[in-house]
Design a protein around this motif. Structure first.
Motif, short mmCIF file in Angstrom:
data_model
loop_
_atom_site.label_atom_id
_atom_site.label_comp_id
_atom_site.label_asym_id
_atom_site.label_seq_id
_atom_site.Cartn_x
_atom_site.Cartn_y
_atom_site.Cartn_z
N LEU A 178 40.28 47.14 -6.23
CA LEU A 178 40.81 47.42 -7.55
C LEU A 178 42.33 47.35 -7.54
N THR A 179 42.92 47.48 -6.36
CA THR A 179 44.36 47.27 -6.18
C THR A 179 44.81 45.97 -6.82
N LYS A 180 43.96 44.96 -6.77
CA LYS A 180 44.34 43.63 -7.25
C LYS A 180 44.58 43.60 -8.76
N LEU A 181 44.13 44.63 -9.48
CA LEU A 181 44.47 44.70 -10.90
C LEU A 181 45.98 44.90 -11.08
N MET A 182 46.60 45.72 -10.25
CA MET A 182 48.05 45.87 -10.33
C MET A 182 48.76 44.60 -9.86
N THR A 183 48.22 43.95 -8.83
CA THR A 183 48.79 42.67 -8.40
C THR A 183 48.77 41.67 -9.55
N ALA A 184 47.66 41.62 -10.27
CA ALA A 184 47.56 40.71 -11.41
C ALA A 184 48.54 41.10 -12.51
N LEU A 185 48.66 42.39 -12.80
CA LEU A 185 49.57 42.85 -13.85
C LEU A 185 51.00 42.43 -13.56
N ILE A 186 51.44 42.61 -12.31
CA ILE A 186 52.80 42.21 -11.93
C ILE A 186 52.96 40.70 -12.11
N ALA A 187 51.94 39.93 -11.73
CA ALA A 187 52.01 38.48 -11.89
C ALA A 187 52.09 38.09 -13.37
N PHE A 188 51.30 38.74 -14.21
CA PHE A 188 51.34 38.43 -15.65
C PHE A 188 52.73 38.71 -16.22
N GLU A 189 53.33 39.81 -15.80
CA GLU A 189 54.66 40.15 -16.30
C GLU A 189 55.71 39.19 -15.78
N ALA A 190 55.54 38.71 -14.55
CA ALA A 190 56.48 37.72 -14.02
C ALA A 190 56.41 36.42 -14.81
N ILE A 191 55.21 36.03 -15.22
CA ILE A 191 55.06 34.84 -16.06
C ILE A 191 55.69 35.08 -17.43
N GLU A 192 55.45 36.26 -17.96
CA GLU A 192 55.98 36.61 -19.28
C GLU A 192 57.50 36.54 -19.33
N THR A 193 58.16 36.95 -18.25
CA THR A 193 59.62 36.99 -18.22
C THR A 193 60.24 35.71 -17.69
N GLY A 194 59.44 34.72 -17.36
CA GLY A 194 59.97 33.44 -16.90
C GLY A 194 60.28 33.39 -15.42
N GLN A 195 59.94 34.43 -14.66
CA GLN A 195 60.15 34.40 -13.22
C GLN A 195 59.16 33.48 -12.52
N ALA A 196 58.07 33.19 -13.19
CA ALA A 196 57.06 32.29 -12.65
C ALA A 196 56.33 31.68 -13.83
N SER A 197 55.46 30.72 -13.55
CA SER A 197 54.63 30.11 -14.59
C SER A 197 53.25 29.88 -14.00
N LEU A 198 52.30 29.54 -14.83
CA LEU A 198 50.95 29.29 -14.33
C LEU A 198 50.90 28.11 -13.38
N SER A 199 51.90 27.22 -13.46
CA SER A 199 51.93 26.06 -12.57
C SER A 199 52.76 26.28 -11.31
N THR A 200 53.36 27.46 -11.16
CA THR A 200 54.13 27.75 -9.96
C THR A 200 53.26 27.62 -8.71
N PRO A 201 53.72 26.89 -7.67
CA PRO A 201 52.93 26.79 -6.44
C PRO A 201 52.88 28.12 -5.70
N VAL A 202 51.68 28.51 -5.31
CA VAL A 202 51.48 29.67 -4.45
C VAL A 202 51.06 29.14 -3.08
N ILE A 203 51.90 29.39 -2.09
CA ILE A 203 51.74 28.75 -0.79
C ILE A 203 51.15 29.75 0.21
N THR A 204 50.13 29.32 0.93
CA THR A 204 49.49 30.16 1.94
C THR A 204 50.39 30.26 3.17
N SER A 205 50.88 31.45 3.43
CA SER A 205 51.76 31.67 4.58
C SER A 205 50.97 32.20 5.77
N ALA A 206 51.63 32.21 6.93
CA ALA A 206 51.00 32.78 8.12
C ALA A 206 50.73 34.27 7.91
#
Length: 382
Positions: free
Chosen positions: A58-86
């Motif tokens: 359920l932690t991931k709900l807060m992870t999603a909320l932060i991501a939604f707000e980052a998109i809302e403020t222009g810090q990211a977009s739905l097309s931003t690449p999310v890269i799998t790190s080590a």
């Protein structure tokens, strides 16, 4: 009165009786539960909703909320690449498990986060938005403080067990209600059951998505220390209810207990408490409940049998509240290839959390809900 009217009246009486019985049954169990009318923000029923508990995924709900707000403020977009790190790949399953340096869009990453509940993608989202996992966790906790989540502390963005990672049913409701009210454009994330990548298929563990008509979200979680948790939302005949259950001993118990509570809510079995969710008190100073001995330890077999005897819904020959047959949507994702050299976005200078998380929302109608101007009011709306 015609025969048809008599039958309809009898059915209505039966539904009300069953709802009242279900409401009485729910009070016999000590597991934290919470039922909320999402349009009025009234708590229809709650039991131990302020008790400290481990959130698991359920932690991931807060992870999603932060991501939604980052998109809302222009810090990211739905097309931003999310890269799998080590670092992302180093976490335990559930994982998407793409090769290091492989990218997917943030939109697809959010589907993977919610539907598959992939821990590696939760970390990758955090790294994409905040630059590092620890910085993202700081954002999560800053957001929780602003929201008045006094019973919540995050240690990671995925929910794998850490003794210090804790929440309450009340706090998790606040997060979920904020997501649904502020970001309805992402509702499809939470109602999707199946994720397709090439020939592989992953399915949500939300039992209500396929068995309880009207279910449109949201998230499940499980670690040994928490038992089986769920936040579920359902829309029927213009009403929207949210139900939360923590600590179930099996997917059957989690699904049936939550569906029973929702069934009772829609049938009028709860009179309501007259309180909004932010009025539910967290209980500070208590250690979070540790379900590990009962769920994964030496007591698990006896505890499971005890729970089955106490709550038998869904067992062979017993009533079930998950009787509907539903085929929820499938979302197909695709990789963008290896983009290891693409720089990760960084938060704006001086910003510990997305900009919208730190100040009043522009719509004055959103300023009178949870006692904080940055959190929405669940007044009736579209």
């Amino acid at each position: 009165m015609s025969a048809v009217q008599s039958v309809r009246r009898l059915l209505s009486i039966c539904i009300l009786v069953l709802g009242t019985l279900a409401a009485a049954l729910s009070q016999a169990f000590a597991l934290p539960q919470l039922l909320i009318d999402m349009r009025t923000n009234e708590v229809l029923y709650e039991n131990e909703a302020g008790i400290p508990w481990h959130p698991a995924s359920l932690t991931k709900l807060m992870t999603a909320l932060i991501a939604f707000e980052a998109i809302e403020t222009g810090q990211a977009s739905l097309s931003t690449p999310v890269i799998t790190s080590a670092n992302a790949l180093s976490v335990a399953p559930s994982k998407l498990g793409l090769p290091e340096g492989t990218a997917i869009t943030l939109e697809d990453a959010l589907y993977v986060l919610v539907v598959k509940s992939a821990n590696d993608i939760a970390v990758a989202i955090g790294e994409t938005i905040a630059g590092s996992e620890p910085a993202f966790v700081d954002m999560m906790n800053a957001r929780a403080a602003i929201m008045g989540l006094t019973g919540t502390r995050f240690v990671n963005p995925h929910g794998l067990h850490d003794p210090a990672q804790v929440t309450t049913a009340r706090d998790m409701a606040m997060i979920a209600l904020t997501i649904r009210a502020r970001f309805p454009q992402y509702d499809a994330l939470f109602s999707t059951r199946t994720l397709a990548l090439d020939e592989s298929r992953s399915h949500s563990n939300n039992e209500l998505l396929t068995g309880f008509a009207g279910t449109d979200g949201m998230k499940t979680g499980y670690v040994c220390a928490s038992g089986l948790n769920i936040v579920a939302t359902v829309t029927r005949n213009g009403r929207q209810l949210m139900a939360i259950t923590f600590g179930a001993s099996s997917s059957r118990e989690r699904g049936e207990m939550t569906a029973q509570m929702l069934f009772s809510g829609f049938a009028g079995g709860y009179r309501g408490t007259g309180r909004t969710v932010n009025a539910v008190a967290n209980q500070p100073g208590l250690l979070p409940v540790d379900m590990r001995p009962n769920i994964c330890g030496a007591d698990a077999t006896d505890y499971s049998a005890e729970r089955a005897e106490l709550f038998s819904a869904g067992l062979d020959g017993q009533i079930s509240y998950l009787n509907d047959t539903i085929v929820p949507p499938t979302h197909t994702i695709a990789t963008l290839g290896r983009l290891a050299d693409v720089p990760l976005p960084r938060p704006r200078p001086g910003s510990g959390v997305p900009a919208m998380a730190t100040g009043p929302l522009p719509d004055p109608a959103l300023s009178a809900g949870f006692g904080d101007s940055s959190i929405v009011s669940l007044t009736p709306g579209p």
